[in-house]
Design an enzyme around this catalytic site. Structure first.
Site, PDB file in Angstrom:
ATOM      1  N   TRP A 204       0.911  -1.165   0.161  1.00  0.00           N
ATOM      2  CA  TRP A 204       0.006   0.009  -0.089  1.00  0.00           C
ATOM      3  C   TRP A 204       0.775   1.451  -0.056  1.00  0.00           C
ATOM      4  O   TRP A 204       1.212   1.733   0.848  1.00  0.00           O
ATOM      5  CB  TRP A 204      -0.973   0.017   1.287  1.00  0.00           C
ATOM      6  CG  TRP A 204      -1.812  -0.967   1.178  1.00  0.00           C
ATOM      7  CD1 TRP A 204      -2.943  -1.018   0.481  1.00  0.00           C
ATOM      8  CD2 TRP A 204      -1.766  -2.396   1.637  1.00  0.00           C
ATOM      9  NE1 TRP A 204      -3.880  -2.188   0.792  1.00  0.00           N
ATOM     10  CE2 TRP A 204      -3.128  -3.029   1.310  1.00  0.00           C
ATOM     11  CE3 TRP A 204      -0.929  -3.099   2.582  1.00  0.00           C
ATOM     12  CZ2 TRP A 204      -3.323  -4.502   1.751  1.00  0.00           C
ATOM     13  CZ3 TRP A 204      -1.081  -4.302   2.950  1.00  0.00           C
ATOM     14  CH2 TRP A 204      -2.544  -4.857   2.604  1.00  0.00           C
TER      15      TRP A 204
ATOM     16  N   HIS B  33      -7.190   1.724   1.634  1.00  0.00           N
ATOM     17  CA  HIS B  33      -8.292   1.097   1.310  1.00  0.00           C
ATOM     18  C   HIS B  33      -9.354   1.066   2.540  1.00  0.00           C
ATOM     19  O   HIS B  33      -9.180   1.884   3.382  1.00  0.00           O
ATOM     20  CB  HIS B  33      -7.801  -0.750   1.511  1.00  0.00           C
ATOM     21  CG  HIS B  33      -7.015  -0.883   2.801  1.00  0.00           C
ATOM     22  ND1 HIS B  33      -6.423  -2.103   3.040  1.00  0.00           N
ATOM     23  CD2 HIS B  33      -6.683  -0.510   3.858  1.00  0.00           C
ATOM     24  CE1 HIS B  33      -5.863  -2.053   4.078  1.00  0.00           C
ATOM     25  NE2 HIS B  33      -5.775  -1.123   4.676  1.00  0.00           N
TER      26      HIS B  33
ATOM     27  N   ARG C  90      -3.785   6.178  -3.021  1.00  0.00           N
ATOM     28  CA  ARG C  90      -2.635   5.532  -3.028  1.00  0.00           C
ATOM     29  C   ARG C  90      -1.707   6.544  -3.769  1.00  0.00           C
ATOM     30  O   ARG C  90      -2.020   7.197  -4.912  1.00  0.00           O
ATOM     31  CB  ARG C  90      -2.553   4.343  -3.858  1.00  0.00           C
ATOM     32  CG  ARG C  90      -3.477   3.177  -3.167  1.00  0.00           C
ATOM     33  CD  ARG C  90      -2.919   2.051  -2.674  1.00  0.00           C
ATOM     34  NE  ARG C  90      -3.951   1.292  -2.148  1.00  0.00           N
ATOM     35  CZ  ARG C  90      -4.380   0.059  -2.545  1.00  0.00           C
ATOM     36  NH1 ARG C  90      -3.742  -0.576  -3.591  1.00  0.00           N
ATOM     37  NH2 ARG C  90      -5.458  -0.547  -2.127  1.00  0.00           N
TER      38      ARG C  90
ATOM     39  N   VAL D  30      -6.506 -11.574   6.741  1.00  0.00           N
ATOM     40  CA  VAL D  30      -7.145 -12.848   6.598  1.00  0.00           C
ATOM     41  C   VAL D  30      -6.586 -14.107   6.439  1.00  0.00           C
ATOM     42  O   VAL D  30      -5.456 -14.161   6.187  1.00  0.00           O
ATOM     43  CB  VAL D  30      -8.202 -12.445   5.386  1.00  0.00           C
ATOM     44  CG1 VAL D  30      -9.184 -11.731   5.454  1.00  0.00           C
ATOM     45  CG2 VAL D  30      -7.228 -12.223   4.075  1.00  0.00           C
TER      46      VAL D  30
ATOM     47  N   ALA E  77     -14.297 -11.463   4.880  1.00  0.00           N
ATOM     48  CA  ALA E  77     -14.224 -10.037   4.581  1.00  0.00           C
ATOM     49  C   ALA E  77     -13.792 -10.244   3.004  1.00  0.00           C
ATOM     50  O   ALA E  77     -13.145 -10.875   2.598  1.00  0.00           O
ATOM     51  CB  ALA E  77     -13.097  -9.458   5.473  1.00  0.00           C
TER      52      ALA E  77
HETATM   53  N1  DAH Z   1      -7.941  -4.091   1.590  1.00  0.00           N
HETATM   54  C1  DAH Z   1      -7.372  -4.835   0.341  1.00  0.00           C
HETATM   55  C2  DAH Z   1      -6.692  -4.042  -0.762  1.00  0.00           C
HETATM   56  O1  DAH Z   1      -7.052  -2.783  -0.647  1.00  0.00           O
HETATM   57  C3  DAH Z   1      -8.337  -5.753  -0.204  1.00  0.00           C
HETATM   58  C4  DAH Z   1      -8.842  -6.620   0.649  1.00  0.00           C
HETATM   59  C5  DAH Z   1      -8.102  -7.943   0.520  1.00  0.00           C
HETATM   60  C6  DAH Z   1      -9.855  -6.597   1.469  1.00  0.00           C
HETATM   61  C7  DAH Z   1      -8.790  -8.948   1.640  1.00  0.00           C
HETATM   62  C8  DAH Z   1     -10.400  -7.261   2.307  1.00  0.00           C
HETATM   63  C9  DAH Z   1      -9.707  -8.860   2.124  1.00  0.00           C
HETATM   64  O2  DAH Z   1     -11.410  -7.206   3.325  1.00  0.00           O
HETATM   65  O3  DAH Z   1     -10.325  -9.696   3.164  1.00  0.00           O
HETATM   66  O4  DAH Z   1      -5.910  -4.370  -1.323  1.00  0.00           O
END
Ligand code: DAH
Length: 340
Positions: A155, A176, A202, A259, A308
């Protein structure tokens, strides 16, 4: 009665009439019921038959002539009045073509977001929002991404300058929508199912598939026996609802620190008769919520499970509307926007 003289005076009179009012006076005087000409017609019966014929004919000719002069003059005066009025605001030219008023409409990203949100609502998800300016803690640490963790490099972050030396926690533009997972769980007990639509940022070089701002829809469903196949069923249904049937969905193993296991979800548009299409496009990251997050928010040990996901709104819009450059969404070019 000298008819020649009458004709002469009447002609001079009408030449002097400059407006509707003076023309009307002229009409009454020379063509009205009490005009010399009318009185002359009335008195014709007193003449001999021969005289009646010649004088009558003469008078008729003059009457016709004056009437024509009157019609021509009246037309002239009316036209002139219109010419004069054209510049003024109360002139209404009913011969002008119509003027269609155009109306704006919603941005394609708004249209797609609303569609996606409506699909989740049908499945019982509530809509929650979170801050665009976020604490380092919620954006990273609470999601198992501490400062020294290499995953932070996933990120590229726009940090916000501290307002004073005393400011304890660093702030940033959220990279995010995932920070809302912990924010929401700190204040709410399961079971629940929520989505969090919002703008993310970003620190990134832009190209046809990267923007410094974009939209995500985060999802979080926690309960007593939620598993990954529940997620698969729900998300397949949602995708069907958004694209109306003609897409396939596939899951690929992936890694996100918050996760376990983690997956990436790809979709492919099925074109009729095209079996060779291998154009899978990634639309979201997802997985089963890491137990460390439940522990962090103080949930009862080993009782809850959940999934999620984080879905890219632009990605969906690009597939749905066949747009090949993400930058078009944030460029106010009316030729692009008018297509929707
Ligand atoms: N937040 C991650 C991103 O921006 C995407 C993401 C991945 C969100 C896995 C989630 C998850 O809730 O379980 O790259």
């Amino acid at each position: 009665m000298n008819l020649e003289q009458l004709e002469q005076i009447a002609k001079e009179g009408i030449a002097l009439a400059q407006d509707a009012q003076s023309l009307e006076q002229w009409r009454i005087q020379y063509l009205g019921r009490k005009s010399a000409l009318s009185l002359f017609f009335n008195s014709l019966s007193k003449l001999s038959l021969q005289e009646r014929k010649t004088q009558g004919e003469k008078a008729n000719k003059i009457h016709k002539l004056l009437k024509n002069l009157y019609i021509i003059k009246k037309d002239e005066i009316e036209k002139g009045a219109n010419e004069l009025n054209k510049g003024s605001s109360n002139f209404l030219d009913i011969t002008q073509p119509g003027d269609k008023k155009t109306q704006g409409h919603l941005h394609p990203l708004t249209l797609v977001s609303r569609d996606i949100i409506a699909s989740f609502e049908k499945m019982g998800f509530s809509i929650i929002e979170g801050p665009e300016i976020e604490k380092e803690y919620y954006n990273f640490d609470a999601l198992n991404i501490p400062a020294d963790h290499p995953a932070r490099e996933m990120w590229d972050t726009l940090w916000i300058k501290p307002t004073s030396k005393k400011q304890k926690s660093k702030t940033l533009l959220r990279t995010h929508t995932s920070p809302m997972q912990v924010r929401f769980m700190e204040k709410n007990q399961p079971p629940f199912r929520i989505i969090v639509p919002g703008r993310c940022f970003r620190y990134e070089a832009t190209d046809s598939s990267h923007e410094i701002q974009f939209y995500q829809i985060e999802g979080l469903m926690v309960g007593e026996d939620i598993n990954l196949s529940n997620f698969k069923a729900i998300i397949s249904e949602i995708i069907k609802d958004i694209f109306k049937d003609n897409v396939s969905v596939r899951f690929r193993p992936s890694f996100f620190p918050f996760v376990s296991p983690g997956v990436e979800v790809d979709i492919r548009q099925e074109l009729k008769g095209d079996k060779s299409n291998n154009n899978w496009l990634e639309i979201m990251g997802a997985g089963m919520v890491h137990p460390a997050l439940f522990k962090r928010v103080g949930y009862e040990n080993n009782r809850w499970q959940g999934f999620a996901f984080g879905l890219g709104v632009e990605r969906i819009a690009m597939i749905k509307y066949k747009i090949d450059d993400i930058r078009l969404f944030f460029n106010p070019d009316i030729r692009f926007l008018e297509q929707f």
